[in-house]
Design a protein around this motif. Structure first.
Motif, PDB file in Angstrom:
ATOM      1  N   LYS A 195       8.888  33.973  -4.464  1.00  0.00           N
ATOM      2  CA  LYS A 195       7.580  33.319  -4.444  1.00  0.00           C
ATOM      3  C   LYS A 195       7.137  33.033  -3.011  1.00  0.00           C
ATOM      4  O   LYS A 195       5.977  33.250  -2.649  1.00  0.00           O
TER       5      LYS A 195
ATOM      6  N   VAL B 234       2.301  27.337   5.462  1.00  0.00           N
ATOM      7  CA  VAL B 234       2.766  27.978   4.237  1.00  0.00           C
ATOM      8  C   VAL B 234       4.247  27.695   3.980  1.00  0.00           C
ATOM      9  O   VAL B 234       4.700  27.732   2.841  1.00  0.00           O
TER      10      VAL B 234
ATOM     11  N   ASP C 137       3.905  34.477  -0.957  1.00  0.00           N
ATOM     12  CA  ASP C 137       2.980  33.545  -0.298  1.00  0.00           C
ATOM     13  C   ASP C 137       2.791  33.880   1.178  1.00  0.00           C
ATOM     14  O   ASP C 137       1.673  33.830   1.703  1.00  0.00           O
TER      15      ASP C 137
ATOM     16  N   HIS D 111      -0.619  35.052   2.826  1.00  0.00           N
ATOM     17  CA  HIS D 111      -1.106  34.239   3.938  1.00  0.00           C
ATOM     18  C   HIS D 111      -1.538  35.129   5.109  1.00  0.00           C
ATOM     19  O   HIS D 111      -2.633  34.964   5.668  1.00  0.00           O
TER      20      HIS D 111
END
Length: 753
Positions: free
Chosen positions: A477, A463, A481, A485
């Motif tokens: 962002k 990621v 994420d 994840h």
């Protein structure tokens, strides 16, 4: 965004197609193009292979540049995936995946790198993405499926469950990837994709909860057991959530708000008595609140529609509208409890033993038929207990195993059915502890309550970008994420463990107990409690997703400009189904591990789980509340009278929602099983039974002592012995070293005889 960022991929697709669009080609032309892609996958150039794999991924994603709507993209993706499977793409991808796993050069370079990023796992992520799309699309049945698609689904299911590579099922290959990653030998493996593919593979090959229920009904019929008293899935679906007990702080806040002349608008904090029934909702007793409570229920996302990805767990449907009733009708008692009560044969024996000691002065062992000398009320009690007697498949399996252990020669070899669960268990058996520890390590690393440690495994390798963010927007962002994840990893592991436990329990109780013991010894119980020791409402209502970046929305619609405000606002959903799914799964795993195990129940008490679980009751969702109440019920007898006295609303909720065992004295703590002694012996006895089962069924050399000895010299010397191919080259040297140069002490040999 549409038509710009995907030009490179389009050019890759257009090669050999004379610039024609994919959807304009006939099926035979599409097959021919896929065959050319398969040929190109076998080239030695790594970059060319990656380019071809990306073209296959584009096909599996639905050739989205030629589609105008999301439904159009999904429909095209489904058509392409069945076509890819028919042409043998999955087998080719499996060979490439095995090559990437065995790529020692990539592993060693990843180990030496100080920081691993997305670039280190590009090939693996492309392969795993295609395989995940294929497994998930073929697994899910649709009403408009073609007949050939249905046959392809059954073929693919059988193929995944059979030994595909190195004599093992596909799931075992993915388990190997997990253990390799957790042992730090391959830190670049994209664990999120591996775990998702592993979960969906097990779900496809073994079956989901609906299929499991059907298998359980069929298994009971085979061994001549009476049918189940009810369908547990349907019962849970029809349940309504209870209003949680209020804390002292919430009561004070509400009193202050009432003094100021306004109502509290908190849908999850209601102070109505859990003991007062009402026809519309048994947990409300004030008709003047009906309209507002209905509005609260409508605002409560936990009673909405199910996320399609989470359909494997049962989430209750929206409650039916309240029937009209006369305004004078205030209280209406429910027709009955949701569950039929159950009684084990052991409970009937214990009841009769106590009654005989009291009224006669002696016992008759395990006899539950003779009632001579007992008063009439005891006869009625025994009759009621027998009416609700429940014999589980596990009890039959344990009894059969005891017989096989006692009479191995008389009963002969057991015929073991090669079910998908049996194949998976046999494959997992040699390295089961490694698989369990690896999954729990990943669960710990992904838990929101875990703190980063230098020696912990890095689950963010797939990621984190190569270059870290430099602006606030990029940082926000990336933060979303990373959280998303972790949530997906927790979801995949919790669903995988629950599926394995349920299928192994149906296949054979000692397979389930073996996995359970490994989970308990690897500290699964405190790990799950640590997971719930957080603000669970905040976790379930978290919004770690960016809707405009979700597939296929991001490739079909124009990409709006992302701002810090839009990222902070998140999506429109009030609750995160992904996190609710994970919480329910973890609670069910905890229930599986502790049910009928007093030593493990004491672990719940020792780790002070009662306040942690009580906080989880604030989530107004029926299924989650049910499993929290089950966990509270099994430990109430150990918590003392004062706890029960100060938590009467919780006790009432347990009575209303959890199944009753007629002889279970859970509410008073007078049960003889509540005395905490000799718990270590309980686990040791279980471990001994498991080891005997594994040795009898899976150890091929365990019957060697019963094999007759061949005493004939000629037949022994005449047996064919397989020797290595190069043995005849060194035969004379071997004779010299092993025979001629070794002195034989004949006198010592004779004396030993």
């Amino acid at each position: 965004m549409k038509g710009r960022g995907w030009q490179k991929k389009k050019r890759g697709m257009g090669e050999g197609m004379n610039d024609r669009r994919w959807r304009e080609l006939g099926v035979e032309e599409q097959r021919a193009y896929i065959m050319r892609l398969l040929d190109a996958l076998e080239v030695t150039d790594r970059d060319k292979r990656l380019k071809v794999a990306r073209a296959i991924l584009y096909l599996a994603q639905g050739v989205f540049d030629e589609c105008d709507t999301e439904m159009d993209t999904l429909h095209c993706s489904r058509h392409n995936i069945f076509l890819l499977y028919e042409m043998g793409v999955f087998t080719a991808l499996l060979e490439l995946l095995s090559m990437e796993i065995e790529n020692n050069q990539a592993c060693s370079s990843a180990v030496r790198k100080p920081a691993i990023s997305l670039a280190d796992s590009t090939e693996l992520r492309v392969l795993l993405s295609i395989m995940y799309l294929m497994v998930e699309a073929i697994r899910v049945e649709m009403e408009d499926d073609k007949p050939e698609w249905k046959s392809s689904r059954e073929t693919f299911k059988t193929e995944l469950a059979s030994p595909l590579c190195n004599g093992e099922p596909f799931a075992l290959l993915l388990f190997t990837m997990v253990t390799k990653f957790c042992s730090m030998n391959a830190p670049h493996f994209p664990m999120k994709k591996v775990l998702l593919l592993l979960w969906k593979t097990v779900l496809f090959t073994l079956g989901g909860f609906e299929e499991l229920q059907q298998m359980k009904v069929a298994a009971r019929e085979r061994i001549s057991l009476p049918p189940l008293p009810e369908d547990s899935i349907k019962v849970v679906r029809s349940m309504r959530a209870a209003s949680p007990p209020a804390s002292a702080m919430e009561l004070i806040e509400q009193q202050q708000q009432q003094k100021r002349g306004r109502r509290s608008r908190r849908p999850l904090v209601k102070q109505d008595s859990l003991d007062t029934y009402n026809e519309r909702d048994p947990f409300k007793n004030d008709d003047s609140r009906d309209e507002e409570e209905d509005a609260d229920d409508a605002d409560n996302g936990l009673e909405g529609e199910v996320d399609p990805l989470d359909r494997d767990v049962i989430i209750q449907p929206p409650p039916p509208p309240a029937p009209l009733r006369p305004p004078t009708e205030r209280v209406c008692f429910p027709k009955g409890l949701p569950w039929a009560p159950k009684v084990r044969e052991k409970d009937i024996e214990h009841f009769l033993e106590t009654s005989r000691n009291k009224f006669i002065g002696f016992t008759l062992g395990n006899d539950i038929e003779t009632l001579v000398g007992l008063p009439r009320p005891i006869h009625e009690s025994v009759k009621t207990l027998k009416q609700h007697k429940y014999v589980s498949i596990a009890e039959v399996q344990i009894k059969k195993e005891e017989e096989l252990q006692q009479c191995p020669l008389t009963l002969g070899e057991e015929e073991v059915e090669e079910t998908p669960a049996e194949v998976v268990y046999v494959g997992m058996l040699p390295n089961l502890s490694q698989y369990v520890i690896a999954l729990l390590k990943l669960l710990l690393a992904a838990a929101p309550t875990s703190k980063a440690k230098t020696d912990s495994i890095n689950i963010l390798a797939d990621v984190l970008p190569e270059e870290m963010p430099v602006t606030v927007l990029q940082s926000m962002k990336l933060g979303i994420d990373v959280n998303r994840h972790k949530e997906i990893i927790v979801k995949a592991i919790s669903a995988l463990l629950l599926l394995l436990l349920k299928h192994f329990k149906l296949n054979h109780i000692y397979q389930f107990e073996y996995v359970s013991q490994h989970l308990v010894f690897a500290n699964c119980i405190p790990l799950i409690l640590k997971f719930f020791n957080q603000n669970i409402m905040s976790y379930i209502s978290s919004k770690n997703s960016i809707c405009v970046l979700d597939f296929p929305h991001c490739v079909v619609h124009e990409m709006p400009e992302l701002t810090a405000e839009s990222l902070e606002a998140g999506d429109s959903n009030q609750f995160c189904w992904r996190n609710l799914f994970s919480c329910i799964n973890l609670l069910r795993i905890l229930n599986k591990l502790t049910k009928w195990k007093h030593s493990r129940t004491m672990m719940l008490v020792v780790f002070k789980s009662a306040p942690i679980l009580k906080r989880a009751l604030k989530v107004k969702q029926a299924m989650m509340q049910l499993y929290v109440l089950k966990l509270l019920k099994i430990q109430t007898k150990y918590l003392g009278r004062q706890w029960r006295k100060s938590n009467m609303k919780t006790m009432s909720a347990i009575y209303q929602k959890v199944r009753h065992r007629l002889n279970d004295d859970w509410a008073y703590g007078n049960d003889i099983d509540a005395r905490p002694w000799d718990f270590q012996a309980e686990e040791c006895a279980l471990r001994e039974s498991i080891e005997k089962f594994n040795a009898r069924r899976y150890d091929k050399n365990q019957n060697s002592e019963f094999v007759p000895v061949d005493n004939c010299l000629q037949s022994v010397l005449g047996q064919r012995v397989d020797l290595p191919e190069d043995f005849h080259y060194s035969y004379e040297m071997w004779l010299e070293r092993e025979v001629f140069s070794q002195p034989i002490q004949w006198e010592g040999l004779l004396q030993a005889q």
